[in-house]
Design a protein around this motif. Sequence first.
Motif, PDB file in Angstrom:
ATOM      1  N   VAL A   1     -44.566  52.460   9.985  1.00 41.43           N
ATOM      2  CA  VAL A   1     -43.875  53.741  10.146  1.00 41.43           C
ATOM      3  C   VAL A   1     -44.248  54.649   8.974  1.00 41.43           C
ATOM      4  N   SER A   2     -43.754  55.884   9.006  1.00 43.53           N
ATOM      5  CA  SER A   2     -44.017  56.813   7.905  1.00 43.53           C
ATOM      6  C   SER A   2     -43.017  56.604   6.762  1.00 43.53           C
ATOM      7  N   LYS A   3     -43.385  57.137   5.583  1.00 42.03           N
ATOM      8  CA  LYS A   3     -42.443  57.077   4.449  1.00 42.03           C
ATOM      9  C   LYS A   3     -41.167  57.860   4.758  1.00 42.03           C
ATOM     10  N   THR A   4     -41.283  58.930   5.523  1.00 41.04           N
ATOM     11  CA  THR A   4     -40.095  59.700   5.907  1.00 41.04           C
ATOM     12  C   THR A   4     -39.129  58.848   6.716  1.00 41.04           C
ATOM     13  N   THR A   5     -39.678  58.027   7.622  1.00 45.43           N
ATOM     14  CA  THR A   5     -38.813  57.149   8.420  1.00 45.43           C
ATOM     15  C   THR A   5     -38.096  56.133   7.538  1.00 45.43           C
ATOM     16  N   VAL A   6     -38.839  55.545   6.583  1.00 42.21           N
ATOM     17  CA  VAL A   6     -38.195  54.605   5.655  1.00 42.21           C
ATOM     18  C   VAL A   6     -37.078  55.307   4.886  1.00 42.21           C
ATOM     19  N   SER A   7     -37.349  56.535   4.405  1.00 39.13           N
ATOM     20  CA  SER A   7     -36.342  57.289   3.664  1.00 39.13           C
ATOM     21  C   SER A   7     -35.110  57.534   4.518  1.00 39.13           C
ATOM     22  N   ARG A   8     -35.300  57.864   5.790  1.00 40.28           N
ATOM     23  CA  ARG A   8     -34.155  58.101   6.681  1.00 40.28           C
ATOM     24  C   ARG A   8     -33.327  56.838   6.871  1.00 40.28           C
ATOM     25  N   VAL A   9     -34.001  55.687   6.986  1.00 44.49           N
ATOM     26  CA  VAL A   9     -33.263  54.424   7.112  1.00 44.49           C
ATOM     27  C   VAL A   9     -32.460  54.155   5.837  1.00 44.49           C
ATOM     28  N   LEU A  10     -33.084  54.352   4.681  1.00 41.65           N
ATOM     29  CA  LEU A  10     -32.400  54.097   3.411  1.00 41.65           C
ATOM     30  C   LEU A  10     -31.163  54.965   3.237  1.00 41.65           C
TER      31      LEU A  10
ATOM     32  N   THR B   1     -36.365  50.412  15.447  1.00 39.89           N
ATOM     33  CA  THR B   1     -37.216  50.767  14.293  1.00 39.89           C
ATOM     34  C   THR B   1     -36.463  50.569  12.987  1.00 39.89           C
ATOM     35  N   ALA B   2     -35.192  51.004  12.974  1.00 47.07           N
ATOM     36  CA  ALA B   2     -34.383  50.849  11.767  1.00 47.07           C
ATOM     37  C   ALA B   2     -34.232  49.384  11.387  1.00 47.07           C
ATOM     38  N   ASP B   3     -34.013  48.519  12.408  1.00 47.31           N
ATOM     39  CA  ASP B   3     -33.870  47.087  12.125  1.00 47.31           C
ATOM     40  C   ASP B   3     -35.170  46.515  11.563  1.00 47.31           C
ATOM     41  N   ARG B   4     -36.329  46.976  12.102  1.00 48.11           N
ATOM     42  CA  ARG B   4     -37.621  46.479  11.610  1.00 48.11           C
ATOM     43  C   ARG B   4     -37.845  46.904  10.160  1.00 48.11           C
ATOM     44  N   VAL B   5     -37.503  48.138   9.854  1.00 48.65           N
ATOM     45  CA  VAL B   5     -37.664  48.630   8.479  1.00 48.65           C
ATOM     46  C   VAL B   5     -36.776  47.845   7.521  1.00 48.65           C
ATOM     47  N   ARG B   6     -35.553  47.589   7.928  1.00 47.93           N
ATOM     48  CA  ARG B   6     -34.632  46.839   7.044  1.00 47.93           C
ATOM     49  C   ARG B   6     -35.140  45.417   6.817  1.00 47.93           C
TER      50      ARG B   6
ATOM     51  N   GLU C   1     -31.621  59.802  12.714  1.00 47.92           N
ATOM     52  CA  GLU C   1     -32.767  60.219  13.524  1.00 47.92           C
ATOM     53  C   GLU C   1     -33.683  59.056  13.909  1.00 47.92           C
ATOM     54  N   VAL C   2     -33.419  57.828  13.456  1.00 50.82           N
ATOM     55  CA  VAL C   2     -34.289  56.676  13.695  1.00 50.82           C
ATOM     56  C   VAL C   2     -33.634  55.765  14.730  1.00 50.82           C
TER      57      VAL C   2
ATOM     58  N   VAL D   1     -36.426  47.584  -3.821  1.00 48.93           N
ATOM     59  CA  VAL D   1     -35.193  48.173  -4.343  1.00 48.93           C
ATOM     60  C   VAL D   1     -35.463  49.650  -4.618  1.00 48.93           C
ATOM     61  N   PRO D   2     -34.898  50.561  -3.806  1.00 51.25           N
ATOM     62  CA  PRO D   2     -35.149  51.993  -4.043  1.00 51.25           C
ATOM     63  C   PRO D   2     -34.480  52.455  -5.324  1.00 51.25           C
ATOM     64  N   SER D   3     -35.122  53.393  -6.029  1.00 55.17           N
ATOM     65  CA  SER D   3     -34.509  53.932  -7.248  1.00 55.17           C
ATOM     66  C   SER D   3     -33.304  54.777  -6.885  1.00 55.17           C
ATOM     67  N   ALA D   4     -32.298  54.718  -7.736  1.00 60.65           N
ATOM     68  CA  ALA D   4     -31.089  55.508  -7.490  1.00 60.65           C
ATOM     69  C   ALA D   4     -31.419  56.990  -7.454  1.00 60.65           C
ATOM     70  N   ARG D   5     -32.368  57.417  -8.299  1.00 64.69           N
ATOM     71  CA  ARG D   5     -32.713  58.838  -8.335  1.00 64.69           C
ATOM     72  C   ARG D   5     -33.372  59.266  -7.029  1.00 64.69           C
ATOM     73  N   ALA D   6     -34.286  58.409  -6.495  1.00 64.93           N
ATOM     74  CA  ALA D   6     -34.953  58.761  -5.248  1.00 64.93           C
ATOM     75  C   ALA D   6     -33.960  58.865  -4.101  1.00 64.93           C
ATOM     76  N   VAL D   7     -33.042  57.900  -4.044  1.00 67.11           N
ATOM     77  CA  VAL D   7     -32.035  57.949  -2.985  1.00 67.11           C
ATOM     78  C   VAL D   7     -31.163  59.187  -3.146  1.00 67.11           C
ATOM     79  N   GLY D   8     -30.778  59.485  -4.386  1.00 68.09           N
ATOM     80  CA  GLY D   8     -29.943  60.661  -4.618  1.00 68.09           C
ATOM     81  C   GLY D   8     -30.620  61.942  -4.193  1.00 68.09           C
ATOM     82  N   LEU D   9     -31.912  62.085  -4.545  1.00 64.91           N
ATOM     83  CA  LEU D   9     -32.635  63.292  -4.167  1.00 64.91           C
ATOM     84  C   LEU D   9     -32.744  63.411  -2.656  1.00 64.91           C
ATOM     85  N   ALA D  10     -32.948  62.287  -1.983  1.00 66.24           N
ATOM     86  CA  ALA D  10     -33.024  62.327  -0.526  1.00 66.24           C
ATOM     87  C   ALA D  10     -31.704  62.759   0.085  1.00 66.24           C
ATOM     88  N   ARG D  11     -30.619  62.439  -0.582  1.00 61.30           N
ATOM     89  CA  ARG D  11     -29.301  62.837  -0.087  1.00 61.30           C
ATOM     90  C   ARG D  11     -28.887  64.223  -0.568  1.00 61.30           C
TER      91      ARG D  11
END
Length: 356
Positions: free
Chosen positions: A14-23, A33-38, A28-29, A47-57
């Motif tokens: 999948v794309s990095k955008t899809t992974v970000s949406r799952v995280l 697909t979400a289960d496969r990504v997880r 939108e996923v 382990v996603p960085s807290a800053r990356a997750v925060g920026l995505a939110r």
Amino acid sequence: MPITIADVASRAGVSKTTVSRVLNGKGEVDQRTADRVRAVITDLGYVPSARAVGLARGRTRVVGMLVPALTWPWMGEVLQGAVDMVESAGYGLLLSTFNRGEESMRQFASQVSAKSFDGLLVIEPEGSLDYIAELHGRGLPVVLIDDRGHQRPFPSVATTNRSGGESAARHLLELGRRRPLVIKGCEDFGCTEERLAGFAEAYDAAGLPLDPRLVVEGDFTFGSGSLAVKGLIEAGLDFDAVFAHNDLSAGGALQAIREKGRRVPEDVAVVGFDDIPYAAHTDPPLTTVHQPMREMGEAAARMLLSHFAGVPLPDTPNVIPTTLIVRGSTRAPLPANRRVLGPGRPKPEPLQQQIR
């Protein structure tokens, strides 16, 4: 090598955008697909960085703080108050200083451009006000921690510099001190004007206007307090009290008084301002006006955190009062024949104060 979001996307097809949406729990996923990504995230140990997750939110869960320098005597108290409040809410603190002038401001501006924090606490560095006001105007939540007494175009936490000066004057008047020396702070600080105004008004009300020769320039340093006292004693000007606009200059005054063969407090009473830890360890311990610096840091951080939760920032300053702390540099009273305040003038009402 650390596992990245690109590794997860490649393994899951999948794309990095899809992974970000799952995280970030966005809907939108599709479920398969979400289960496969997880599952890939679990297999790879990503382990996603807290800053990356925060920026995505749309938020970082970081509070920025801009200060002139860490060398100011009371700066540690302000920082501790802010850090205690920010960390208790699960946020981090990103601290920037103005030690290197324009270079520091460019580095700070890059943090702003990168959206590295959700809001900003400020102790105003010299020359930064227009830029901070611009940031506030563009939508960045800003709270000023202000001991200078200036009105700013954004929310602030302040203290009572004028009434602090008045409390110092009333205390000295109660001890019968008729000729105080005032050692001012930096001229361009509003707190200097307010502390002098409160002090002078109390002496005017007692029928004892300040002698202009005993109101001298200072710069909040130990040396300025020492020089002021030595200069006036050598010039033959008499004074029976000192009100210095901070504790460092009061400490310099206290030392110079003793070097010139006078006693504290018997001959000269000394009062400072701030109540930094140093004040309790001078000889004798320094009477001073306590600035609630830790409480101001806490209040400013609380104001910003409440705004993140949906509470509008206030239009008026949150003012936390000063308190007079009486110690050995003023405690001994003068003889009764020196306790007259002026012709027909009543003695001031007793002060609300703490004795330590």
